[in-house]
Design an enzyme around this catalytic site. Structure first.
Site, mmCIF file in Angstrom:
data_model
loop_
_atom_site.group_PDB
_atom_site.id
_atom_site.type_symbol
_atom_site.label_atom_id
_atom_site.label_comp_id
_atom_site.label_asym_id
_atom_site.label_seq_id
_atom_site.Cartn_x
_atom_site.Cartn_y
_atom_site.Cartn_z
ATOM 1 N N ASP A 66 0.854 -1.188 0.000
ATOM 2 C CA ASP A 66 0.000 0.000 0.000
ATOM 3 C C ASP A 66 0.888 1.235 0.000
ATOM 4 O O ASP A 66 2.104 1.133 0.165
ATOM 5 C CB ASP A 66 -0.991 0.004 1.176
ATOM 6 C CG ASP A 66 -0.339 -0.016 2.541
ATOM 7 O OD1 ASP A 66 0.897 -0.184 2.630
ATOM 8 O OD2 ASP A 66 -1.061 0.134 3.540
ATOM 9 N N TYR A 68 2.950 4.755 0.811
ATOM 10 C CA TYR A 68 3.612 5.311 1.992
ATOM 11 C C TYR A 68 2.594 6.144 2.776
ATOM 12 O O TYR A 68 1.758 6.835 2.193
ATOM 13 C CB TYR A 68 4.783 6.198 1.582
ATOM 14 C CG TYR A 68 5.910 5.482 0.877
ATOM 15 C CD1 TYR A 68 6.588 4.429 1.487
ATOM 16 C CD2 TYR A 68 6.318 5.874 -0.395
ATOM 17 C CE1 TYR A 68 7.634 3.785 0.847
ATOM 18 C CE2 TYR A 68 7.370 5.234 -1.043
ATOM 19 C CZ TYR A 68 8.019 4.189 -0.419
ATOM 20 O OH TYR A 68 9.064 3.550 -1.053
ATOM 21 N N PHE A 79 6.448 2.262 -4.249
ATOM 22 C CA PHE A 79 7.835 2.450 -3.810
ATOM 23 C C PHE A 79 8.434 3.802 -4.190
ATOM 24 O O PHE A 79 9.538 4.126 -3.766
ATOM 25 C CB PHE A 79 8.747 1.319 -4.321
ATOM 26 C CG PHE A 79 8.363 -0.046 -3.824
ATOM 27 C CD1 PHE A 79 8.605 -0.415 -2.508
ATOM 28 C CD2 PHE A 79 7.717 -0.944 -4.653
ATOM 29 C CE1 PHE A 79 8.228 -1.663 -2.034
ATOM 30 C CE2 PHE A 79 7.340 -2.203 -4.192
ATOM 31 C CZ PHE A 79 7.595 -2.563 -2.883
ATOM 32 N N HIS A 191 10.280 -9.072 0.788
ATOM 33 C CA HIS A 191 10.051 -7.633 0.623
ATOM 34 C C HIS A 191 11.353 -6.872 0.902
ATOM 35 O O HIS A 191 12.164 -7.292 1.730
ATOM 36 C CB HIS A 191 8.960 -7.186 1.598
ATOM 37 C CG HIS A 191 8.396 -5.841 1.326
ATOM 38 N ND1 HIS A 191 8.987 -4.680 1.778
ATOM 39 C CD2 HIS A 191 7.290 -5.455 0.649
ATOM 40 C CE1 HIS A 191 8.275 -3.644 1.385
ATOM 41 N NE2 HIS A 191 7.237 -4.078 0.690
#
Length: 226
Positions: A66, A68, A79, A191
């Site tokens: 999701d 930031y 990202f 991740h």
């Protein structure tokens, strides 16, 4: 949702957005904002990934969880952060792996629009989040939208690379029919978060592997330099 659907994605998303789940999401978002809650990214940027990467240009899909949840960070690309914003830890680790994989200096800009315009779909699973509350909009209806986007890429004849970082991205992909029929490349690793990057994200070489796959299938590789 008060978001304009980019033209190339309309055949994919208009039926989804007409459905009950998406309508409920739109009403819930309006209520949250009407109650004074701050939602990221701001209106007009929530479908930015689809705007910068039309469906017929997709070569690589990078799935995030999701947006930031800090002020000024989310810009509608997984990202990515706007120019001048401090690099979040996950993005710093992505850049560390990029430098290790392809050589060169670690980038200082966090704006990944250059990737998106080349055909890298930087798609979060959930496209909004409440200020300061990671994961706060999960399960509210965005899955119907983003599942449809991933399925549309997987259904295309053109071979694409799917880079799946973390369990959320990997679980999502396993629900998409046809993703593993050999036409596409699937790269799975932990991740890039500092909590998990050392468990196999570092050394996974997703950038060179994606480019080798694209070149082997007659598609132009990505210039990953930021």
């Amino acid at each position: 949702m008060n978001e304009s659907i980019p033209e190339s994605w309309r055949p994919v998303l208009e039926p989804v957005l007409a459905g009950e789940e998406a309508r409920a999401l739109g009403g819930w978002l309006r209520a949250e904002e009407g109650a004074g809650k701050t939602v990221y990214p701001p209106r007009g940027q929530r479908l930015k990934a689809l705007e910068l990467t039309p469906l017929d240009t997709v070569k690589v899909v990078i799935l995030g969880q999701d947006p930031y949840h800090g002020p000024g960070q989310a810009m509608g690309l997984a990202f990515s952060v706007p120019e001048g914003v401090k690099l979040p830890p996950s993005l710093r680790n992505i850049y560390r792996e990029l430098a290790s994989d392809l050589g060169g200096e670690t980038p200082t800009s966090g704006d990944l629009s250059h990737w998106a315009r080349q055909g890298v779909l930087l798609l979060n699973n959930t496209l909004t989040v409440e200020d300061g509350k990671a994961g706060s909009h999960a399960g509210r209806g965005w899955d119907a939208v983003t599942d449809a986007c991933v399925a549309a890429v997987a259904a295309r004849e053109e071979p694409s690379a799917f880079i799946l970082w973390g369990s959320h991205a990997q679980a999502k992909a396993k629900r998409i029919d046809g993703l593993r029929d050999g036409r596409h490349l699937v790269i799975e690793s932990p991740h890039p978060s500092p909590l998990s990057a050392h468990r196999g994200f570092f050394g996974s070489r997703p950038f060179s592997r994606s480019n080798s796959f694209l070149a082997e299938h007659g598609r132009e590789p990505i210039n990953w330099r930021v």
